[in-house]
Design a protein around this motif. Structure first.
Motif, PDB file in Angstrom:
ATOM      1  N   ARG A 296     -69.038 -54.916  27.900  1.00 46.55           N
ATOM      2  CA  ARG A 296     -68.859 -54.055  26.908  1.00 46.55           C
ATOM      3  C   ARG A 296     -68.999 -52.636  27.118  1.00 46.55           C
ATOM      4  O   ARG A 296     -68.470 -51.744  26.784  1.00 46.55           O
ATOM      5  N   GLN A 299     -65.978 -51.094  28.680  1.00 45.99           N
ATOM      6  CA  GLN A 299     -65.053 -50.814  27.507  1.00 45.99           C
ATOM      7  C   GLN A 299     -65.456 -49.570  26.843  1.00 45.99           C
ATOM      8  O   GLN A 299     -64.404 -48.786  26.691  1.00 45.99           O
ATOM      9  N   GLN A 318     -62.654 -56.542  21.107  1.00 45.01           N
ATOM     10  CA  GLN A 318     -63.903 -56.717  20.592  1.00 45.01           C
ATOM     11  C   GLN A 318     -64.215 -57.868  19.687  1.00 45.01           C
ATOM     12  O   GLN A 318     -65.267 -58.550  19.699  1.00 45.01           O
ATOM     13  N   ASP A 498     -71.076 -52.351  18.416  1.00 49.14           N
ATOM     14  CA  ASP A 498     -69.765 -51.739  18.874  1.00 49.14           C
ATOM     15  C   ASP A 498     -68.527 -51.742  17.862  1.00 49.14           C
ATOM     16  O   ASP A 498     -67.869 -51.052  17.753  1.00 49.14           O
TER      17      ASP A 498
END
Length: 507
Positions: A296, A299, A318, A498
């Motif tokens: 994550r 990213q 995501q 996120d």
């Protein structure tokens, strides 16, 4: 000048560990390692009124050995002839806000929660699940932040786990009792001298005479520590507590406290093979979560580079990572499936072959993940799902099969049944449907179609046609209809940070 009487209650407070979690007070005595839950918290964990729990325990404490008043309730069977409240060696209760409070012993907590769980109380069912996962004592120890560390000693080149506990021999005398477990065999016992303490100060010569009348009573026959086997220890406590005169109430107490003796000694010395297995499982889960977090963060580092269509593809990735349970599947985004850079939107790998999801876990419509290897392509509202896109997806499938073949020791091509192909598109692909004709099939779920081509069955998911429901929330987040997106955003279960960040930035 008169002597000041020592304040035993204040002194005893230093022996307690306490923590309030979600309005529930957990306590542990550092000296005895006994623990429990405040009566108010137990009521909350069982989903019943505090007055109900207090009433039951008030009657049991009043009767103390004569629970006829509780016979109308099944609880009398649970409470009969048992120690209910947590106390220290002086008989004092834990201190909360300067006052002694009623704290229920861990084993009683479990049995009471189990009683209400059988009655169908949801909170009690949840509590039983948590306690059962770790063991009640371990569950409470975790709450108060107490981590027992195994202590060991070497006796004639054999390692033993050892636990030392301060015990009340009589009203004026305290001594240290020593408990032992062989960490390899699980054999356990109590030092001969300590048995004398647990029997209320019976002379060692009397204890020894009884012990040595038994067959092979010691773990190590010639060692000066004289560790008496657990089964023999229990006989000693029964003998001096109930048969030998004068009967020792301290021995009676320890006969009850250590029953069943082997599991209890294992617990005292922190010998728990099942706990090791659970710990390994927990570490494995934590490792999976850490790997997901690393992915994550990687990213997020790319977020500055992503705009327009690319950003929507990141969002889809995501959503996939949030939707697909990480314990069962590995989700890879923008996976290279060829020798020439060619990135697949999503690759979902089952962690264990033929592993099934829990029955209470529901994936969004169309995403079954029955196969071991799932390849996914995605088109946002700014793009069209075309026949070329489908051919690219098939190319990824062929390329990835070849990669796996090259990695196989026997260079065997993996079975096609191990694979599943998904095409997720925001808009309905009208041109594609015209091109493929009868190869396009609707299913019984809105927005889910099958495309039969090149000997493959590709699942096509049209996001704008997916029904607006709780289990379809991941797909609803990717809809081009803002009302549907708002529905997905305003559910009770919070989204990962996120994902929320994306919608805040783009609102």
């Amino acid at each position: 000048m008169p002597k000041t009487k020592p304040n035993l209650k204040i002194a005893s407070e230093t022996y307690w560990m306490h923590k309030n979690t979600a309005g529930i007070d957990f306590f542990l005595n550092k000296s005895t390692r006994k623990c429990g839950i405040h009566i108010r918290g137990l009521a909350k964990l069982c989903g019943v009124d505090e007055s109900t729990i207090r009433g039951v325990f008030r009657k049991s404490e009043k009767a103390r050995g004569d629970l006829r008043g509780l016979r109308e309730s099944e609880l009398y069977k649970i409470l009969k002839d048992r120690d209910i409240f947590l106390r220290d060696l002086r008989g004092l209760s834990p201190i909360l806000n300067g006052k002694e409070v009623k704290v229920i012993l861990a084993d009683v907590c479990f049995d009471v929660a189990h009683y209400y769980a059988r009655k169908g109380y949801k909170e009690a069912l949840d509590t039983i699940g948590k306690m059962g996962r770790f063991g009640t004592e371990q569950f409470i120890m975790i709450q108060v932040g107490f981590i027992p560390r195994p202590e060991s000693i070497m006796l004639d080149d054999i390692e033993y786990l050892i636990a030392k506990e301060l015990v009340q021999v009589n009203k004026s005398r305290q001594e240290e009792a020593r408990f032992f477990t062989n960490p390899i065999t699980g054999e356990c016992g109590i030092a001969l001298k300590s048995l004398g303490f647990l029997c209320g100060g019976v002379a060692i010569k009397h204890i020894q005479a009884f012990v040595e009348a038994q067959n092979e009573p010691y773990l190590q026959a010639d060692h000066p520590e004289q560790i008496v086997k657990a089964s023999v220890c229990y006989q000693v406590l029964q003998h001096f507590g109930y048969k030998h005169k004068p009967r020792k109430t301290v021995a009676q107490h320890w006969a009850k406290t250590l029953d069943p003796i082997t599991p209890t000694l294992h617990q005292k010395t922190n010998y728990q093979i099942p706990s090791v297995t659970k710990r390994e499982t927990q570490l494995e889960q934590q490792n999976i979560e850490l790997q997901a977090e690393v992915a994550r963060l990687k990213q997020l580092l790319k977020e500055e580079e992503t705009t327009g269509r690319k950003k929507l593809h990141r969002l889809m990735g995501q959503v996939l990572q949030w939707t697909v349970p990480q314990l069962f599947y590995e989700v890879r985004l923008e996976e290279d499936t060829s020798h020439i850079a060619q990135l697949l939107d999503g690759l979902i790998l089952k962690r264990l072959p033929q592993q099934q999801l829990p029955k209470n876990f529901t994936l969004p419509d169309g995403l079954t993940l029955d196969a071991d290897i799932n390849l996914l392509t995605y088109k946002s509202q700014h793009e069209s799902l075309t026949f070329w896109t489908i051919q690219e997806l098939i190319g990824h499938y062929v390329g990835y099969r070849k990669i796996l073949k090259a990695k196989h020791p026997k260079r065997t091509l993996p079975d096609a049944q191990q694979f599943a192909l998904y095409a997720v598109t925001t808009m309905f692909p009208q041109e594609l449907v015209k091109q493929v004709g009868t190869a396009w099939e609707a299913t019984d779920k809105a927005g889910v179609y099958h495309l039969l081509t090149a000997g493959l069955a590709i699942t096509v998911i049209v996001l704008n046609e997916i029904t607006t429901t709780q289990h379809n929330r991941p797909w609803n987040l990717l809809s081009s209809n803002q009302e549907v997106v708002n529905y997905a955003l305003n559910q009770d279960e919070p989204l990962p940070d996120d994902l929320l960040l994306y919608f805040k930035v783009n609102s």
